[in-house]
Design a protein around this motif. Sequence first.
Motif, mmCIF file in Angstrom:
data_model
loop_
_atom_site.group_PDB
_atom_site.id
_atom_site.type_symbol
_atom_site.label_atom_id
_atom_site.label_comp_id
_atom_site.label_asym_id
_atom_site.label_seq_id
_atom_site.Cartn_x
_atom_site.Cartn_y
_atom_site.Cartn_z
ATOM 1 N N TRP A 319 0.823 -1.203 0.000
ATOM 2 C CA TRP A 319 0.000 0.000 0.000
ATOM 3 C C TRP A 319 0.865 1.264 0.000
ATOM 4 O O TRP A 319 0.542 2.244 -0.677
ATOM 5 C CB TRP A 319 -0.940 0.002 1.207
ATOM 6 N N ALA A 321 3.689 1.622 -1.402
ATOM 7 C CA ALA A 321 4.177 1.783 -2.776
ATOM 8 C C ALA A 321 3.095 2.415 -3.646
ATOM 9 O O ALA A 321 3.381 3.285 -4.483
ATOM 10 C CB ALA A 321 4.601 0.434 -3.350
ATOM 11 N N ARG A 322 1.849 1.978 -3.461
ATOM 12 C CA ARG A 322 0.755 2.572 -4.225
ATOM 13 C C ARG A 322 0.582 4.043 -3.858
ATOM 14 O O ARG A 322 0.343 4.901 -4.724
ATOM 15 C CB ARG A 322 -0.564 1.837 -3.941
ATOM 16 N N GLN A 324 2.799 6.094 -2.786
ATOM 17 C CA GLN A 324 3.904 6.894 -3.321
ATOM 18 C C GLN A 324 3.680 7.265 -4.780
ATOM 19 O O GLN A 324 4.149 8.298 -5.253
ATOM 20 C CB GLN A 324 5.230 6.129 -3.175
ATOM 21 N N GLN A 325 2.971 6.431 -5.503
ATOM 22 C CA GLN A 325 2.751 6.676 -6.923
ATOM 23 C C GLN A 325 1.472 7.483 -7.193
ATOM 24 O O GLN A 325 1.258 7.934 -8.311
ATOM 25 C CB GLN A 325 2.654 5.337 -7.673
ATOM 26 N N ALA A 326 0.649 7.671 -6.181
ATOM 27 C CA ALA A 326 -0.659 8.296 -6.384
ATOM 28 C C ALA A 326 -0.526 9.813 -6.512
ATOM 29 O O ALA A 326 0.289 10.447 -5.841
ATOM 30 C CB ALA A 326 -1.586 7.960 -5.223
ATOM 31 N N GLU A 327 -1.365 10.399 -7.361
ATOM 32 C CA GLU A 327 -1.404 11.859 -7.487
ATOM 33 C C GLU A 327 -2.089 12.506 -6.293
ATOM 34 O O GLU A 327 -1.776 13.632 -5.933
ATOM 35 C CB GLU A 327 -2.137 12.256 -8.774
ATOM 36 N N GLU A 353 -8.163 5.273 -5.316
ATOM 37 C CA GLU A 353 -9.099 5.103 -6.425
ATOM 38 C C GLU A 353 -10.455 4.752 -5.830
ATOM 39 O O GLU A 353 -10.542 4.112 -4.776
ATOM 40 C CB GLU A 353 -8.636 3.989 -7.377
ATOM 41 N N ARG A 391 3.509 15.237 -1.739
ATOM 42 C CA ARG A 391 2.464 14.224 -1.868
ATOM 43 C C ARG A 391 1.138 14.837 -1.429
ATOM 44 O O ARG A 391 0.919 15.118 -0.257
ATOM 45 C CB ARG A 391 2.788 13.002 -0.986
#
Length: 907
Positions: A319, A321-322, A324-327, A353, A391
Motif C-alpha cells: 500500500w 508503494a501505491r 507513493q505513486q498516487a497523485e 481510487e 504528496r
Amino acid sequence: MATAAHTDEPPLILVDGSSYLYRAYHALPALTSSDGEPTGAIYGVVNMLRRLLNEYGPERMAVVFDAPGRTFRAAIYGDYKANRPPMPDELAQQIEPLKALIAALGLPLVSIEGVEADDVIGTLARAERARGGHVLISTGDKDLAQLVDGGTTLVNTMSNEVLDAAAVERKFGIPPERIIDYLSLVGDTSDNIPGVPKCGPKTAVKWLQQYGDLDGVLAHADAIGGKIGENLRAAVDDVRRARELVTIRCNLGLGLHADDLERREPDTETLRTLYRRLAFHGWLAELGEDADTLGADPAEVAEAARYEAVLDRATLDAWLARLQQAELIAFDTETTSLSAIDAEVVGVSFAVEPGHAAYVPFGHRYPGAPEQLDAAAVLGAIKPLLEDSARAKLGQNLKYDAGVLANHGIELAGIRHDTMLESYVLDAAGNRHDLDSLAKKYLGVAPTPFTEVAGKGRNQLTFDQVAIDIATPYAAEDADLTLQLHQRLWPQLEALPGQRWLYEQVDMPLVPVLARMERTGVAIDTQRLARQGEALAARMQQIETDAHTAAGRAFNLNSPKQLQEILFGDDGLGLAPVRRTQGGQPSTAEDVLEILAADHALPRLILDYRSLAKLKSTYTDALPQRISARTGRVHTHYQQAVTSTGRLSSTEPNLQNIPIRSEEGRRIREAFVAPEGQRLLAADYSQIELRIMAHLSGDAGLLAAFAAGEDIHRATAAEVFGLAPEAVGDDQRRAAKAINFGLIYGMSAWGLARQLGITRNEAQAYVERYFERYPGVRAYMDATRERAREQGYVETVFGRRLYLPEIRSRNGQRRQYAERTAINAPMQGTAADIIKRAMITVDAWLRTEAMPARLIMQVHDELILEVAADAADTVAAEVARRMGAAAALDVPLVVATGLGDNWAQAH
C-alpha cells in the motif's frame, strides 16, 4: 429601446445550450455511468442549469440548442464553420439523455431548423425587452455581448463572469453596440469567418475608438499605414461579409409566445429514472432516494468496494508503494477521542481510487483482538509520506487529523483538498458539510453511522475497543467516500474561478494555521478564575435579593414559569405581554425583557442576573474543567464550515463570546495569562466593518473621514447633528455610533429609538440626516438589495458568496430578513476573509523567521499571540503591518495593538 417596467419580475433566462454542451465536455472529467455510458457533459450542463434555477428562481426560461443541418449563414458564405471537426461520438451520445433531463426538469427546450441558437436567443431577448422585461443570457460565447443593453445581461455560469453594458466595455474596450464591428474586424476562427489578417483585439479597439464604428474605419482605410493598413484595404469585402455573418438576427418569426417559455413542474419519476441510469446519485438522493432505495446494503457495498484490513508488513509495504505513486491520497484517522489534543490514533485508512480502500489498525485493544502491526512501526513507515509536502493529501476535516497526528510527532504536510471546505465554499448556507450529509447529497450513499459500530450512550465503545472486522469497512469507507466526494465537488469548484481562488488561497492554507493554534492553546490562571467565580456568585445573590424586593416576594429567578407569574400575573406586576411563546405563554426572552426594562426595574435585574449566571457557568466554572491534562492549557476548536458568512466559530469552549463591554467580562479576560517570560499581544482591526462599508459604497464623506484618520463616530455625529467635530458631546457620539453599526446590521428606526431611549420620530430623523450626509451608503444598500434579488446571492470583496433563497419570498418578514442579510453579509464576510488572510501571512512570517511568538487565539477582528517579552515590540509592529496589508481597500486598514501580562491588559 423600452426600459424595464417589471423590475420585481424575475428575468427571462435564455441559456445557450450549444455553447455549454461543448464547454462542459472539455472542462469536466470523462465521467461515466456504471454501464460505461459517458455522462461528463450532461453533468456539467445540468449542474449549471440547477445553479441558475437556485440563484435566480426564474418563472420563464429556455434552453436553446442549434438545430442539425445548414443555416442561412452557410448560404451567405459556403465555408462558414467549414473547419469545425465533427462532434465526438462520446459527446453525441450525451445529447439525447441531456435533452430528456432538461425536459424532465420542466425547462422549455428550443431548437429551430435553419436557425442558430444565437439568433433564437437574440429574437427572444429583443421581444422580452420590448415588453419591458429583463433578460439574463447564460452563455460562454462572446458574440452574444452584442445583445447587452440596460435590461439584458450576460452571465457565464461556468466561470461566474457577469457582463452588463459597463462590464462589456471594461472587458472589450468598446460598448455592446460596437461588438459587431469588433468581431467583423478580428474575425472568428472557430466559425471560419475571416476578418482583417493580423488585426487583433487591440488594433480593432484602437480603430473603433478612433473612427467611431466599422463604416468609419472602412472610410478611413487609406489613412491607415503599414502592412496592417494594406491588410485592411485588401479585406474590405471580407469584413463586410463578416459583419453580416456575426450579426445576430433579432427579428425572426419563431412562432413562440412568452407563455411557451414558462417553467413546468419537474417530472420526478422521469428524473429518478434518468438519474439512476446516469449514476447521478447525489441528485437522486435529493428526490428522497436513500441507501436502501439504491440497494446499498452496507455489507454488500463493503464487499464490492474491496475494503481490506492491513495486518502484515508485506501488505502495508504494498500500500505504501501505491500511495507513493498516487497523485492524490485520501486518508482518515481513527482515534480514541473527538478532542484532537487528547486523542490517540488507533488506525489509519487510505484510498487512491474509488471503491478500493484499506484500513491499517494498530491500536485496537479488546479481548481476542487479532495481532496487529506495531503502532510505532506503522507510524514510522507512514511519517515520511504524511510529512512530504509534494504528496497531495485529501481528507474530510483534515484540521482534526493534523491535530491528532501531531500527538504522535507527525506534522501533516501537503494538505491539498478537504471535502468539507469544498462543499462550504460552494454554498456555505446550503448544506451541512459533514461526511454523512455530503455522501447522501452527492453520492446517494448513507455511510455506516458510528453508533452502528460502537453503540450508544453509556455503553458506547471508543474506537480502540471496536472489533477490527467491524472497524475495517467503517474506516475504509470514510477514505473511499471522501475520494468520491472530491471527484464530484472539485469539478464544480473548478468551474467557478472566484470560489476556487478563495478555496485555494484562503480556506485551505488556513487549515494548518488553525491546527497549530488549537494545539498551542492558551494558559489559564485557575486561582483568579476561582476568585472571579466567588465574586460573581456574591453579586448574583445580591441581585436575587433586590429582585425579590422589587417583586414583593421570593421566587426562583431561573424559573420561566414563576417569572411569568411575577411579571404578567394579576397578583404580580400585571405587565402586558410583549409576545407569546408557541405554547401561548407570555415570553420572558431576553429581547422581551429589554423592552420591559425601559419602564420597570425587575426585568433589568433579571437580565443582569442571567448575564452573570452565563459568565459563571460558561467560564469561571467551566474553563478549569477544560484544561488538558496533557498540556495544562485550554484548547478551543475553530470551526471553518459553520457560519454562512465565512466567520470562524470557536467551540468547546467558545472563547469568542466573552463580553468585553462589561466589567465582569473584562475580569474573565484577566484569567487568560502569558507564561513566565512572555507577554500577550492583542492586535485588533479598528472599525473594520465600517471601513468595508466605506469601500463598498464609495461614499465620499466616509472615504474622506477614514483617509483623514478621523474618529468616524465623532465625524458622523458632526454630520448628522450639524456640529463642529470638537463640539460633539458623548451622547451625540453614542447616537452616531449606534447609527453607524445599526445600519450595517439592518436596525430599524424603532430599534434605534429603543437603544438610544428616544422617540421613533427622533430616531427616524437621525437616520434620514445620516443618509443625506452619506448618500453613497443609501445608494449601496439599494443597489445591493436589487442585485441580490436579481442574482440570488451577494459576495464579499474577495468573491465569497452567500446565497439568499428567501430574497424573493412572498413572505414579507422572510424577504426583509434576507434583504438585511444581503447588506450585512458582504461586510461581515469581507472582514472574515481579511482576518483569515492576516492569520495566514502572520503565521508564515512567524515560522519563516523563527520568531519567538505564536498565534493562540482569534476572536472576531482580533488576533492574540504569545510573544517573548524581549521581542514583543518588534513582533507587535510587524503583526500590525501585515494585518494592515491583508486587503487593499479604498480606506486604510488600521490595527490597534496592545501588550500585557493577561488578555485584559493587552486589549
